[in-house]
Motif scaffolding. Sequence first.
Motif, PDB file in Angstrom:
ATOM      1  N   GLY A 188     -44.774  22.522 121.959  1.00  0.00           N
ATOM      2  CA  GLY A 188     -45.323  22.801 123.283  1.00  0.00           C
ATOM      3  C   GLY A 188     -46.819  23.041 123.245  1.00  0.00           C
ATOM      4  N   ALA A 189     -47.509  22.357 122.326  1.00  0.00           N
ATOM      5  CA  ALA A 189     -48.955  22.553 122.172  1.00  0.00           C
ATOM      6  C   ALA A 189     -49.702  22.055 123.407  1.00  0.00           C
ATOM      7  N   LEU A 190     -50.650  22.852 123.861  1.00  0.00           N
ATOM      8  CA  LEU A 190     -51.467  22.486 125.018  1.00  0.00           C
ATOM      9  C   LEU A 190     -52.907  22.170 124.632  1.00  0.00           C
ATOM     10  N   SER A 191     -53.336  22.677 123.481  1.00  0.00           N
ATOM     11  CA  SER A 191     -54.726  22.497 123.071  1.00  0.00           C
ATOM     12  C   SER A 191     -54.819  22.432 121.550  1.00  0.00           C
ATOM     13  N   THR A 192     -55.848  21.747 121.064  1.00  0.00           N
ATOM     14  CA  THR A 192     -56.095  21.683 119.622  1.00  0.00           C
ATOM     15  C   THR A 192     -57.152  22.700 119.199  1.00  0.00           C
ATOM     16  N   LYS A 193     -57.541  23.552 120.119  1.00  0.00           N
ATOM     17  CA  LYS A 193     -58.670  24.460 119.849  1.00  0.00           C
ATOM     18  C   LYS A 193     -58.298  25.929 120.048  1.00  0.00           C
ATOM     19  N   ASN A 194     -57.032  26.282 119.813  1.00  0.00           N
ATOM     20  CA  ASN A 194     -56.667  27.690 119.987  1.00  0.00           C
ATOM     21  C   ASN A 194     -57.119  28.517 118.779  1.00  0.00           C
ATOM     22  N   VAL A 195     -56.810  29.802 118.822  1.00  0.00           N
ATOM     23  CA  VAL A 195     -57.299  30.724 117.792  1.00  0.00           C
ATOM     24  C   VAL A 195     -56.776  30.356 116.408  1.00  0.00           C
ATOM     25  N   CYS A 196     -55.525  29.953 116.316  1.00  0.00           N
ATOM     26  CA  CYS A 196     -54.966  29.550 115.019  1.00  0.00           C
ATOM     27  C   CYS A 196     -55.709  28.353 114.442  1.00  0.00           C
ATOM     28  N   ALA A 197     -56.013  27.386 115.295  1.00  0.00           N
ATOM     29  CA  ALA A 197     -56.722  26.188 114.844  1.00  0.00           C
ATOM     30  C   ALA A 197     -58.114  26.540 114.312  1.00  0.00           C
ATOM     31  N   GLN A 198     -58.766  27.479 114.959  1.00  0.00           N
ATOM     32  CA  GLN A 198     -60.123  27.845 114.566  1.00  0.00           C
ATOM     33  C   GLN A 198     -60.170  28.748 113.332  1.00  0.00           C
ATOM     34  N   SER A 199     -59.017  29.282 112.927  1.00  0.00           N
ATOM     35  CA  SER A 199     -58.983  30.197 111.785  1.00  0.00           C
ATOM     36  C   SER A 199     -59.098  29.486 110.444  1.00  0.00           C
ATOM     37  N   GLN A 213     -51.502  16.409 126.179  1.00  0.00           N
ATOM     38  CA  GLN A 213     -52.667  16.607 127.037  1.00  0.00           C
ATOM     39  C   GLN A 213     -53.967  16.126 126.403  1.00  0.00           C
ATOM     40  N   GLU A 214     -53.967  15.891 125.091  1.00  0.00           N
ATOM     41  CA  GLU A 214     -55.198  15.462 124.440  1.00  0.00           C
ATOM     42  C   GLU A 214     -54.884  14.865 123.071  1.00  0.00           C
ATOM     43  N   PRO A 215     -55.832  14.094 122.500  1.00  0.00           N
ATOM     44  CA  PRO A 215     -55.629  13.539 121.158  1.00  0.00           C
ATOM     45  C   PRO A 215     -55.377  14.664 120.157  1.00  0.00           C
ATOM     46  N   GLY A 216     -54.497  14.413 119.207  1.00  0.00           N
ATOM     47  CA  GLY A 216     -54.158  15.437 118.220  1.00  0.00           C
ATOM     48  C   GLY A 216     -52.853  16.132 118.531  1.00  0.00           C
ATOM     49  N   ILE A 217     -52.266  15.822 119.692  1.00  0.00           N
ATOM     50  CA  ILE A 217     -50.960  16.373 120.063  1.00  0.00           C
ATOM     51  C   ILE A 217     -49.991  15.203 120.197  1.00  0.00           C
ATOM     52  N   LEU A 218     -48.971  15.184 119.353  1.00  0.00           N
ATOM     53  CA  LEU A 218     -47.980  14.110 119.359  1.00  0.00           C
ATOM     54  C   LEU A 218     -47.013  14.314 120.523  1.00  0.00           C
ATOM     55  N   GLU A 219     -46.775  13.262 121.284  1.00  0.00           N
ATOM     56  CA  GLU A 219     -45.830  13.345 122.406  1.00  0.00           C
ATOM     57  C   GLU A 219     -44.416  13.215 121.852  1.00  0.00           C
ATOM     58  N   GLN A 220     -43.706  14.327 121.813  1.00  0.00           N
ATOM     59  CA  GLN A 220     -42.385  14.355 121.169  1.00  0.00           C
ATOM     60  C   GLN A 220     -41.566  15.535 121.660  1.00  0.00           C
ATOM     61  N   ASP A 221     -40.261  15.328 121.766  1.00  0.00           N
ATOM     62  CA  ASP A 221     -39.312  16.384 122.100  1.00  0.00           C
ATOM     63  C   ASP A 221     -38.840  17.019 120.794  1.00  0.00           C
ATOM     64  N   PHE A 222     -39.030  18.326 120.659  1.00  0.00           N
ATOM     65  CA  PHE A 222     -38.618  19.009 119.428  1.00  0.00           C
ATOM     66  C   PHE A 222     -37.137  18.795 119.134  1.00  0.00           C
ATOM     67  N   MET A 223     -36.312  18.747 120.167  1.00  0.00           N
ATOM     68  CA  MET A 223     -34.877  18.587 119.969  1.00  0.00           C
ATOM     69  C   MET A 223     -34.510  17.184 119.483  1.00  0.00           C
ATOM     70  N   GLU A 224     -35.453  16.254 119.535  1.00  0.00           N
ATOM     71  CA  GLU A 224     -35.207  14.899 119.045  1.00  0.00           C
ATOM     72  C   GLU A 224     -36.060  14.573 117.820  1.00  0.00           C
ATOM     73  N   ARG A 225     -36.824  15.534 117.352  1.00  0.00           N
ATOM     74  CA  ARG A 225     -37.657  15.314 116.166  1.00  0.00           C
ATOM     75  C   ARG A 225     -36.757  15.115 114.948  1.00  0.00           C
ATOM     76  N   PRO A 226     -37.007  14.073 114.145  1.00  0.00           N
ATOM     77  CA  PRO A 226     -36.176  13.847 112.958  1.00  0.00           C
ATOM     78  C   PRO A 226     -36.234  15.043 111.999  1.00  0.00           C
ATOM     79  N   PHE A 227     -35.102  15.356 111.392  1.00  0.00           N
ATOM     80  CA  PHE A 227     -35.066  16.459 110.442  1.00  0.00           C
ATOM     81  C   PHE A 227     -35.889  16.116 109.194  1.00  0.00           C
ATOM     82  N   PRO A 228     -36.488  17.111 108.558  1.00  0.00           N
ATOM     83  CA  PRO A 228     -37.260  16.871 107.330  1.00  0.00           C
ATOM     84  C   PRO A 228     -36.377  16.294 106.226  1.00  0.00           C
TER      85      PRO A 228
END
Length: 305
Positions: free
Chosen positions: A136-147, A160-175
């Motif tokens: 559910g990422a909305l930005s690539t520039k939050n506090v965690c990213a800047q740390s 919403q912007e480059p760097g965020i993959l358009e994907q449903d977590f419930m359909e993401r392939p398992f590792p």
Amino acid sequence: MAPRKGAVKNLAAGRPPKATRSKKKGVVKNLAAGRPPTATKPKSLARKTTKSIINKLHLLEKRKAQAIKKCDSAQVAAIEAEIEALGGIGKYQEASLQGQRHDRGGDSSSVLMEWVGSYLSSGEYKDGRLRMLEVGALSTKNVCAQSNHFDITRIDLNSQEPGILEQDFMERPFPKDESEKFDIISLSLVLNFVPDHKDRGQMLVRTTQFLTSPKRFSGTTAGFFPSLFLVLPAPCVTNSRYLDEERLTAIMESIGYQVVESKTTQRLVYYLWRRTSDQVGHDKPFKKEEIRSGSARNNFAITLV
């Protein structure tokens, strides 16, 4: 003989005018307009507006899920039209982004950094950059990213912007193996957008399959990671008929999590849950059961079946 009133008036009129401060509103306005421009807040949705949009979309998504279960295609189409009229998920994200502005309390990842940032920046920490999955990422520039402490994979249903993959977590392939897993997963204001209580439980269970084994870490680091950072609207826990903090803790422990940190504000609840074992699934069911009564309660629930 006393001078006539008219004479007094004329004498006063003949004096040099006194210096007076202008009270004309136009002068004040012009002075302000003549100053160098100052920083202004960007145009934004009002707080009440953002809250209203988010609440309406949550309700419509819930009604849509119920209509799908009933196989009522006409009702599904009508609800989808209502969602589109409100602006759809794009409008929801715009409202959520407004809520992350610093003058509205900032982004939720700042709380995570309050809990783990000092340790990760200390000389004691030796495990390098941590792998994070931000759902559910909305930005690539939050506090965690800047740390600079994390290598972050960001996903969202509507990027919403480059760097965020358009994907449903419930359909993401398992590792496939440990190298594709993460040391921490962020579910910030995501679980509450899932319309069905069973699906919320499934989402929580699914997170364990994307986290590294607890055996990967030792010492102080093992006290924080691997972990799940969970953020919910406060009423989901503080004012629900079917969920309180005690029940949420029991649900999370049955999945294999233990609470490390928690924080409650007027608007949000924050948790850091540490994965304690390689367990997959849950060890006991949790049905939708009323634990608090009252007409003012909401119906937010999480179940495990």
